[in-house]
Design a protein around this motif. Sequence first.
Motif, PDB file in Angstrom:
ATOM      1  N   GLN A   1       0.851  -1.185   0.000  1.00  0.00           N
ATOM      2  CA  GLN A   1       0.000   0.000   0.000  1.00  0.00           C
ATOM      3  C   GLN A   1       0.890   1.238   0.000  1.00  0.00           C
ATOM      4  N   PRO A   2       0.323   2.392  -0.322  1.00  0.00           N
ATOM      5  CA  PRO A   2       1.156   3.596  -0.411  1.00  0.00           C
ATOM      6  C   PRO A   2       1.881   3.900   0.897  1.00  0.00           C
ATOM      7  N   VAL A   3       3.110   4.374   0.768  1.00  0.00           N
ATOM      8  CA  VAL A   3       3.870   4.822   1.925  1.00  0.00           C
ATOM      9  C   VAL A   3       3.824   6.349   1.934  1.00  0.00           C
ATOM     10  N   LEU A   4       4.337   6.986   0.886  1.00  0.00           N
ATOM     11  CA  LEU A   4       4.240   8.447   0.737  1.00  0.00           C
ATOM     12  C   LEU A   4       3.485   8.770  -0.542  1.00  0.00           C
ATOM     13  N   ASP A   5       2.670   9.811  -0.501  1.00  0.00           N
ATOM     14  CA  ASP A   5       1.934  10.227  -1.697  1.00  0.00           C
ATOM     15  C   ASP A   5       2.870  10.727  -2.781  1.00  0.00           C
ATOM     16  N   GLU A   6       3.927  11.415  -2.369  1.00  0.00           N
ATOM     17  CA  GLU A   6       4.904  11.931  -3.325  1.00  0.00           C
ATOM     18  C   GLU A   6       6.239  12.124  -2.624  1.00  0.00           C
ATOM     19  N   GLY A   7       7.299  12.129  -3.407  1.00  0.00           N
ATOM     20  CA  GLY A   7       8.626  12.381  -2.862  1.00  0.00           C
ATOM     21  C   GLY A   7       9.142  11.248  -2.007  1.00  0.00           C
ATOM     22  N   THR A   8      10.168  11.556  -1.229  1.00  0.00           N
ATOM     23  CA  THR A   8      10.792  10.588  -0.341  1.00  0.00           C
ATOM     24  C   THR A   8      11.112  11.264   0.984  1.00  0.00           C
ATOM     25  N   ALA A   9      11.419  10.464   1.989  1.00  0.00           N
ATOM     26  CA  ALA A   9      11.835  10.999   3.286  1.00  0.00           C
ATOM     27  C   ALA A   9      12.972  10.117   3.800  1.00  0.00           C
TER      28      ALA A   9
ATOM     29  N   ALA B   1      11.224  12.129  14.093  1.00  0.00           N
ATOM     30  CA  ALA B   1      10.133  12.602  14.951  1.00  0.00           C
ATOM     31  C   ALA B   1       8.836  12.860  14.186  1.00  0.00           C
ATOM     32  N   ALA B   2       8.927  13.246  12.917  1.00  0.00           N
ATOM     33  CA  ALA B   2       7.733  13.568  12.138  1.00  0.00           C
ATOM     34  C   ALA B   2       7.089  12.346  11.488  1.00  0.00           C
ATOM     35  N   SER B   3       7.673  11.172  11.689  1.00  0.00           N
ATOM     36  CA  SER B   3       7.135   9.974  11.055  1.00  0.00           C
ATOM     37  C   SER B   3       6.891   8.863  12.065  1.00  0.00           C
ATOM     38  N   PRO B   4       5.614   8.627  12.401  1.00  0.00           N
ATOM     39  CA  PRO B   4       5.304   7.512  13.302  1.00  0.00           C
ATOM     40  C   PRO B   4       5.795   6.164  12.763  1.00  0.00           C
ATOM     41  N   LEU B   5       5.746   5.977  11.455  1.00  0.00           N
ATOM     42  CA  LEU B   5       6.229   4.727  10.863  1.00  0.00           C
ATOM     43  C   LEU B   5       7.735   4.590  11.082  1.00  0.00           C
TER      44      LEU B   5
ATOM     45  N   GLU C   1       3.524  13.056   9.984  1.00  0.00           N
ATOM     46  CA  GLU C   1       2.643  13.989  10.677  1.00  0.00           C
ATOM     47  C   GLU C   1       2.936  15.411  10.237  1.00  0.00           C
ATOM     48  N   GLY C   2       1.895  16.207  10.136  1.00  0.00           N
ATOM     49  CA  GLY C   2       2.064  17.619   9.784  1.00  0.00           C
ATOM     50  C   GLY C   2       2.625  17.788   8.389  1.00  0.00           C
ATOM     51  N   THR C   3       3.353  18.843   8.208  1.00  0.00           N
ATOM     52  CA  THR C   3       3.936  19.142   6.908  1.00  0.00           C
ATOM     53  C   THR C   3       5.438  18.869   6.966  1.00  0.00           C
ATOM     54  N   ALA C   4       5.771  17.630   7.202  1.00  0.00           N
ATOM     55  CA  ALA C   4       7.182  17.250   7.295  1.00  0.00           C
ATOM     56  C   ALA C   4       7.873  17.488   5.964  1.00  0.00           C
ATOM     57  N   GLU C   5       9.107  17.920   6.040  1.00  0.00           N
ATOM     58  CA  GLU C   5       9.877  18.205   4.839  1.00  0.00           C
ATOM     59  C   GLU C   5      10.238  16.907   4.137  1.00  0.00           C
ATOM     60  N   LYS C   6       9.920  16.843   2.863  1.00  0.00           N
ATOM     61  CA  LYS C   6      10.271  15.672   2.069  1.00  0.00           C
ATOM     62  C   LYS C   6      11.499  15.996   1.242  1.00  0.00           C
ATOM     63  N   VAL C   7      12.244  14.951   0.926  1.00  0.00           N
ATOM     64  CA  VAL C   7      13.505  15.115   0.202  1.00  0.00           C
ATOM     65  C   VAL C   7      13.243  15.436  -1.264  1.00  0.00           C
TER      66      VAL C   7
END
Length: 185
Positions: A20-28, A37-41, A94-100
């Motif tokens: 199933q989807p992990v991120l809608d777009e981009g990477t982290a 801290a911004a990613s419960p997973l 969570e929130g608007t975490a910065e994606k790479v």
Amino acid sequence: MFIQTETTPNPATLKFLPGQPVLDEGTADFTTAESAAASPLAQRVFAVSGVTGVFLGTDFVTVTKSDDSQWDHIKPALLGAIMEHYQSGAPVMEGTAEKVGHAEHSGEDEEVVTQIKELLDTRVRPAVAQDGGDITFHGFDRGVVYLHMQGACAGCPSSTMTLKMGIENLLRHYIPEVTEVRPIA
């Protein structure tokens, strides 16, 4: 829920496909538990002893282990952590975490940099994502392209070969202004 795993060219890194989807777009990319801290997973994955890095893509989670950990010992705990996360209903980020993504660049080389980013996005990044990593543009100076390697690519024994024989040759072929490709730390 069935989670597939795939090996990567980096023996310290394993790719998990939750189906199933992990991120809608981009990477982290998370290189420490504190940075997650911004990613419960990613936090759940870091809670498994021996994990040194977590990289999230659109449909995969790449996990890097310490040298003294064995996949046979930590893989079951990682599968459990990923499954528990998806069953909990918590968000991946969570929130608007910065994606790479690619670094910004302006100036006289802007047209060349646009071409470099286009080639990276269309030819390089999809192939690298199959191996559980990502490569993003960091800078361009006097013919040298600086790239940031993440996920399975960071610390991969074959990353130098990929950079020099693959990416450098590709960029030099299409963009005469490029003379060399170097990784950044």
